[in-house]
Each structure stands twice: as structure tokens, then as C-alpha cells.
Scaffold this active site. Structure first.
Site, short mmCIF file in Angstrom:
data_model
loop_
_atom_site.label_atom_id
_atom_site.label_comp_id
_atom_site.label_asym_id
_atom_site.label_seq_id
_atom_site.Cartn_x
_atom_site.Cartn_y
_atom_site.Cartn_z
N ASP A 166 -1.03 -6.07 -0.23
CA ASP A 166 -1.49 -5.47 1.03
C ASP A 166 -3.01 -5.30 1.03
OD1 ASP A 166 0.41 -4.89 2.99
OD2 ASP A 166 1.22 -3.20 1.86
N GLU A 213 -1.58 -5.59 8.52
CA GLU A 213 -0.83 -4.97 9.63
C GLU A 213 -1.55 -5.21 10.95
OE1 GLU A 213 -0.10 -0.83 8.83
OE2 GLU A 213 0.87 -1.25 6.91
N GLU A 227 8.92 -4.16 10.77
CA GLU A 227 9.38 -2.87 10.24
C GLU A 227 9.92 -1.96 11.34
OE1 GLU A 227 6.70 -1.00 7.48
OE2 GLU A 227 7.83 0.88 7.45
N ASP A 236 0.85 -1.21 0.00
CA ASP A 236 0.00 0.00 0.00
C ASP A 236 0.88 1.25 0.00
OD1 ASP A 236 0.88 -0.18 2.60
OD2 ASP A 236 -1.11 -0.16 3.52
N SER A 237 2.22 1.06 -0.02
CA SER A 237 3.13 2.18 -0.26
C SER A 237 2.88 2.75 -1.66
CB SER A 237 4.60 1.74 -0.11
OG SER A 237 4.84 0.56 -0.83
N LYS A 258 -1.18 -9.37 2.72
CA LYS A 258 -0.46 -8.92 3.92
C LYS A 258 -1.39 -8.03 4.73
CE LYS A 258 3.16 -5.86 3.81
NZ LYS A 258 2.67 -4.72 4.62
O1 KIV Z 1 3.55 -1.11 1.67
C1 KIV Z 1 4.73 -1.47 1.73
O2 KIV Z 1 5.53 -1.19 0.83
C2 KIV Z 1 5.16 -2.22 2.89
C3 KIV Z 1 6.62 -2.47 3.05
C4 KIV Z 1 7.28 -1.25 3.56
C5 KIV Z 1 6.90 -3.66 3.90
O3 KIV Z 1 4.37 -2.61 3.69
#
Ligand code: KIV
Length: 271
Positions: A90, A122, A189, A51-52, A120
Site C-alpha cells: 500500500d 485508494e 471493499e 496500511d492496515s 496499491k
Molecule cells: O490495508 C489493507 O489491509 C487493505 C485491505 C483491507 C484490502 O487495504
């Protein structure tokens, strides 16, 4: 010995074997077809459609605004490019924290519409019901603890997490909970290296670090950061392998000059 770089498709099972053999896992983010193809051809083990994308693709300040539909768009493009790497996507903010039924619905959309290999999420104890429900539907989950950017407004800052005993103990407890629930791995992280090593030793599943030291089972970086496309983000954990922003701007400036001076196209570049 089966090495991940000669297998035709990386699976969660292969990653588990890599941990057992002490072979490190290399993971990077990608959000589009062209980059994902290059990463896959280069032999990356895991591609994270993170989600970056909210930051590096859409220009938002945090990861919170990106939507499920946008994540599915990015993930679908990546899936069309990748044949070997495991692709993890994510679950974006707001699509799984409400209740476990909603979380399962979001995860199913990513698996069905994008064709992803895993998701993924969090968090630890707070989201364990959703984790269990998604796993029970046969969807592999990579956990994410430590600095969890979707909670940035709760943290208030991007500083190193779990430096005090209370937070470190909770992180270790959460990591065990995620392993017991059945997650195939966990991203840690921005935490002290010693804590990263401790979790890696205590858990059987692979631990992938980003700013968690070198005692973990693998590393992940955001592609745009390690290639030097992003310029202002310079945390200590980031190693830049390239200065692409300067290279791209240099090429664009050369093109502009060529167009303005009618040096492009030349005789051989026209019909
Ligand atoms: O969204 C992302 O890129 C991440 C990484 C920083 C692990 O969660």
C-alpha cells in the site's frame, strides 16, 4: 491449464489468466517475515502489505498515521520471506494525494527499497494523474475502490459504500478509468454484492473483494482478523478461521504457571 498453485512465481500476467479461466484468487495481508513465510508456503496467490499495519501492528485507530518509511520496513521483511506470491504494498496516506511527482517518488521508494512487486492506491478519478505517472514508470498498480479507509474522515463511518445509484455509478466509472489507465486489478471493499458482480463482469482485469460478495474474481482479508488475533472487529464479511487470541493467551498463561511453579525448565531442558 496453468494453475497458480503450481507456478513458481505469481505475476500480474498469471492473475489475468486466472480471471480468464475462472480460477479464484486468494489474497491475505502480512507485515512481517515469519507470517509472510507461512502464507507463501501455504500457497497464497497475493500478499498485501496493507496500511492496515497501522491498526494491527502499531495500534492506531485508523490507517492514516503509518509512514512511508514504516511501510518500507514491513514490506522489506515480507519480501525476504516470499518466493512465490505476488507482493503488493500500500502507498500510505499522504504520500500520493498531493501531486503525481510525489506519488511517483513514493512508489519508486517502495519498489527500490523494499523490492516489492506492485503497489496499491485508494481512489479513482481524483488520483488518476498519479496512477498514470506511476504506471508509465513500469510500476504495476492494484486499485482500491468502495470503502477506502484512508478517506475515513470524509466518509465519517465504516458503513457499506455505494448503496445509492450516484455512488455506485461513480464507482463503476472509476473502475473503468483505472482499467483503461492500466491497473492490473482492483480491490473493492464493503459494497453491495450485486455491484461487485457487475464490476467484475464489465472489467477484464481481476477484481478482488473484501465484503464485495462472491461474484468477484478473488477475496482478500486482513490476516489478524481471519486468524482471530484481533477480537473486537467483527464486520459481516469477516470469516474467522481460528481463535488465535485465546490460543496465544492460553499458551502464555501455561508458560507463566510453569515458570512460577519451577516446572520450566525441567531436567531435559537444561545443560
Ligand atoms: O490495508 C489493507 O489491509 C487493505 C485491505 C483491507 C484490502 O487495504
Amino acid at each position: 491449464m496453468i494453475r497458480a498453485n503450481i507456478v513458481s512465481k505469481v505475476t500480474t500476467h498469471i492473475l489475468q489468466g486466472m480471471k480468464l479461466k475462472g480460477e479464484k484468487i486468494a489474497m491475505l495481508t502480512a507485515y512481517d517475515y515469519s507470517m509472510a513465510r507461512l502464507l507463501d508456503e501455504a500457497g497464497i496467490d497475493i500478499i498485501l502489505v496493507g496500511d492496515s499495519a497501522s491498526n494491527v501492528m502499531s495500534g492506531y485507530k485508523t490507517t492514516l498515521p503509518i509512514t512511508l518509511n514504516e511501510m518500507i520496513y514491513h514490506a522489506s521483511a515480507v519480501m525476504r520471506a516470499v518466493s512465490r506470491a505476488l507482493v503488493v504494498v500500500d502507498l500510505p496516506f499522504g504520500t500520493y494525494q498531493g501531486n503525481s511527482k510525489e506519488a511517483l517518488h513514493s512508489a519508486i521508494r517502495i519498489m527500490k527499497e523494499a523490492g516489492a512487486n506492485a503497489i496499491k492506491m485508494e481512489g479513482g478519478k481524483e488520483i488518476i494523474e498519479s496512477v498514470e505517472r506511476i504506471l508509465s514508470a513500469g510500476i504495476p498498480i492494484l486499485g482500491h475502490l468502495g470503502l477506502t479507509p484512508q478517506s475515513i474522515h470524509k466518509f465519517g463511518t465504516y458503513v457499506v459504500r455505494a448503496t445509492d445509484k450516484k455512488e455506485a455509478d461513480k464507482l463503476v466509472e472509476d473502475a473503468h478509468l483505472l482499467e483503461i489507465a492500466g491497473c492490473f486489478g482492483i480491490v473493492l471493499e464493503k459494497i453491495p454484492a450485486k455491484l461487485g458482480t457487475r464490476v467484475t463482469k464489465e472489467l477484464k482485469i481481476p477484481i478482488i473483494g473484501i465484503g464485495a460478495g462472491n461474484g468477484v474474481d478473488g477475496q482478500v482479508l486482513v490476516l489478524h482478523d481471519m486468524l482471530g488475533i484481533t477480537q473486537k472487529f467483527s464486520p459481516r464479511f469477516l470469516r474467522r478461521y481460528h481463535n488465535l487470541s485465546e490460543e496465544i493467551k492460553g499458551s502464555v498463561r501455561a508458560y507463566i504457571d510453569d515458570v512460577k511453579s519451577v516446572n520450566f525448565p525441567n531436567e531435559r531442558e537444561q545443560y
